[in-house]
Design a protein around this motif. Sequence first.
Motif, mmCIF file in Angstrom:
data_model
loop_
_atom_site.group_PDB
_atom_site.id
_atom_site.type_symbol
_atom_site.label_atom_id
_atom_site.label_comp_id
_atom_site.label_asym_id
_atom_site.label_seq_id
_atom_site.Cartn_x
_atom_site.Cartn_y
_atom_site.Cartn_z
ATOM 1 N N LEU A 39 0.826 -1.205 0.000
ATOM 2 C CA LEU A 39 0.000 0.000 0.000
ATOM 3 C C LEU A 39 0.860 1.255 0.000
ATOM 4 O O LEU A 39 0.629 2.186 -0.784
ATOM 5 C CB LEU A 39 -0.910 -0.016 1.227
ATOM 6 C CG LEU A 39 -1.998 -1.100 1.257
ATOM 7 C CD1 LEU A 39 -2.740 -1.058 2.585
ATOM 8 C CD2 LEU A 39 -2.968 -0.917 0.114
ATOM 9 N N ALA A 40 1.872 1.295 0.880
ATOM 10 C CA ALA A 40 2.736 2.468 0.942
ATOM 11 C C ALA A 40 3.535 2.628 -0.343
ATOM 12 O O ALA A 40 3.707 3.749 -0.851
ATOM 13 C CB ALA A 40 3.675 2.352 2.150
ATOM 14 N N ALA A 45 4.692 5.350 -5.350
ATOM 15 C CA ALA A 45 4.891 5.292 -6.807
ATOM 16 C C ALA A 45 3.948 6.249 -7.528
ATOM 17 O O ALA A 45 4.349 6.943 -8.472
ATOM 18 C CB ALA A 45 4.684 3.855 -7.295
ATOM 19 N N LEU A 46 2.684 6.287 -7.112
ATOM 20 C CA LEU A 46 1.739 7.213 -7.734
ATOM 21 C C LEU A 46 2.159 8.657 -7.505
ATOM 22 O O LEU A 46 2.118 9.499 -8.426
ATOM 23 C CB LEU A 46 0.337 6.960 -7.168
ATOM 24 C CG LEU A 46 -0.789 7.838 -7.730
ATOM 25 C CD1 LEU A 46 -0.926 7.635 -9.234
ATOM 26 C CD2 LEU A 46 -2.100 7.535 -7.029
ATOM 27 N N THR A 47 2.594 8.963 -6.282
ATOM 28 C CA THR A 47 3.076 10.318 -5.999
ATOM 29 C C THR A 47 4.304 10.647 -6.831
ATOM 30 O O THR A 47 4.439 11.771 -7.336
ATOM 31 C CB THR A 47 3.405 10.439 -4.504
ATOM 32 O OG1 THR A 47 2.251 10.110 -3.738
ATOM 33 C CG2 THR A 47 3.850 11.844 -4.155
ATOM 34 N N PHE A 48 5.196 9.679 -7.020
ATOM 35 C CA PHE A 48 6.392 9.908 -7.839
ATOM 36 C C PHE A 48 6.030 10.227 -9.272
ATOM 37 O O PHE A 48 6.600 11.144 -9.878
ATOM 38 C CB PHE A 48 7.284 8.665 -7.768
ATOM 39 C CG PHE A 48 8.522 8.754 -8.591
ATOM 40 C CD1 PHE A 48 9.618 9.482 -8.155
ATOM 41 C CD2 PHE A 48 8.604 8.113 -9.821
ATOM 42 C CE1 PHE A 48 10.776 9.566 -8.915
ATOM 43 C CE2 PHE A 48 9.745 8.202 -10.592
ATOM 44 C CZ PHE A 48 10.833 8.931 -10.140
ATOM 45 N N VAL A 190 10.965 16.066 -6.114
ATOM 46 C CA VAL A 190 10.300 14.815 -6.505
ATOM 47 C C VAL A 190 10.702 13.679 -5.564
ATOM 48 O O VAL A 190 9.855 12.928 -5.059
ATOM 49 C CB VAL A 190 10.644 14.474 -7.965
ATOM 50 C CG1 VAL A 190 10.179 13.058 -8.305
ATOM 51 C CG2 VAL A 190 9.986 15.463 -8.910
ATOM 52 N N LEU A 191 12.024 13.549 -5.320
ATOM 53 C CA LEU A 191 12.483 12.468 -4.436
ATOM 54 C C LEU A 191 12.010 12.673 -3.003
ATOM 55 O O LEU A 191 11.556 11.730 -2.339
ATOM 56 C CB LEU A 191 14.012 12.390 -4.481
ATOM 57 C CG LEU A 191 14.624 12.011 -5.837
ATOM 58 C CD1 LEU A 191 16.143 12.002 -5.746
ATOM 59 C CD2 LEU A 191 14.103 10.673 -6.314
ATOM 60 N N LEU A 196 8.445 11.239 1.422
ATOM 61 C CA LEU A 196 7.423 11.603 2.404
ATOM 62 C C LEU A 196 6.127 10.841 2.153
ATOM 63 O O LEU A 196 5.441 10.437 3.095
ATOM 64 C CB LEU A 196 7.177 13.114 2.355
ATOM 65 C CG LEU A 196 8.333 13.989 2.871
ATOM 66 C CD1 LEU A 196 7.991 15.465 2.670
ATOM 67 C CD2 LEU A 196 8.621 13.713 4.336
ATOM 68 N N ALA A 197 5.806 10.652 0.851
ATOM 69 C CA ALA A 197 4.594 9.882 0.531
ATOM 70 C C ALA A 197 4.730 8.435 1.004
ATOM 71 O O ALA A 197 3.764 7.833 1.476
ATOM 72 C CB ALA A 197 4.330 9.922 -0.974
#
Length: 500
Positions: A39-40, A45-48, A190-191, A196-197
């Motif tokens: 899940l995390a 990945a989506l946030t990236f 981005v990183l 953080l995400a």
Amino acid sequence: MERRGSSTRSAARATSSALSAAPGAVGRVYRRIPTRWRLAGGSAALTFVILCGFAIIVGLLTTRQIRIQFDDSVRETADYIQGRAHISFDLQTGTPHCGRLGDLASGEGAKLQVYYESATARICAYGGAHPLTPHFLPQGRFPREEGGYRVEARLVSVDPIGRALIIYARPLSAIDRTAAKVRFFLILGVLGGSGLALLAGLMVARRAMAPIAQLTASAREIERTRDPGRHVPQPEADDEVAELARTLEDMLQALDTARAETEATLQRQREFVADASHELRTPLTSVLANLELLAEQVEDDDAQAAAASALRSSQRMRRLVADLLLLARADAGRSVPHRPVDVTQVLVEVAAELEPLAERGGHHLTIAAHEPLVVDGARDELHRLALNLIENALRHTPSGTHVHAALARRGDEVVLTVEDDGPGIPAELRPRLFERFVRGRGDGGGGSGLGLSIVRAVATSHGGGVAIERGDLGGARFVVTLPQTSTTTGSTIGRRLSLS
């Protein structure tokens, strides 16, 4: 050619199999990852991806804006120089005077050069001695980029000979450095945002998985206690986890009900077996009495043999019923009234009873009982315990085997040890040795397979236990522990019985 084609096809099939197996291997690896990390990781990945798209758009727009601002700055500076340039030519000395152009062009690595309008001759230069190439003359296109510079050209009047071409150039490295800084901060953003995400996803997943962790802990506790009557925690939210909790609760209730019904059925069966075994003792006693009377009265040899055979079978049946009655009482939780029993005296009586069996089998039976040891129990059951242990050793060991039984006090316990120097117990039989109807080697069909089961049942009903060990004599050793009553009094027996 045919062999080469076959090899090619085999290689193609192997490659195709490897490619088709790769997604399955990836899927297996993915399924091994814990759910909270999946899940995390999905959230990160989506946030990236989102941040990468945003960074690309922002980077392009920002770089373009920096470039536009840089071009405007170069153009405005060139216009400013054109408006304030005062270039003259001294006809007497042939010397040009460019005024304060150097002050106007100073800073940021800029270059400024002045050419005659119709020739390549340079009038003056500032910001570096390297000349700008000839195609920067009026026939060239301005503004333009050349040699890592942004170039602007302006025409100015030169007193009194005509006009001159002012070429102003500023290095592009300035905007490259600014664009690199922008890209660096965008990549860092981005990183950092993806990290953080990931952390936020782990925290959220941990909180989301907390009810499942509670259900898991409850299930483990139920597994440890084997008590389906326990309740599982019910989440406050009405979601999939709450539905799972309700389903587990219903399943546990159904299992508890089924277990209660099964226990009730088994209890009724145990009570029936106990009652039936008890009721069978009376007719068996009558049959035995009649058979003994019949064996004494008949005179015919065949009739006497038949009566003797029926008597032996009836006696064996009576003993089997007694064994079943003892086990049935233990299963049903029916206990015989306990009173102080001298185990030393019981062991001496058992040894005397088994003396004929030891003589017939050629065994050497010894006991060691040096003092009265009293336990709180049922005398008949303790007699059966010692009898079964010693008889088991006599039946399952070859002729000439030494069987030794000993009683000793160990703390608050009485320890009965029966060991022999026979071949021992087979390894495959040890796990099932105390189960019912399990016969060992050398039994010859004479035993019922209940002897050691009775030993364990009697030891357990008296608050003790039984264990099997490797004996000092090389064979098997059974150790029975029984809780001792208060310190006994009386004279010491001080005897050692040796039977052979």
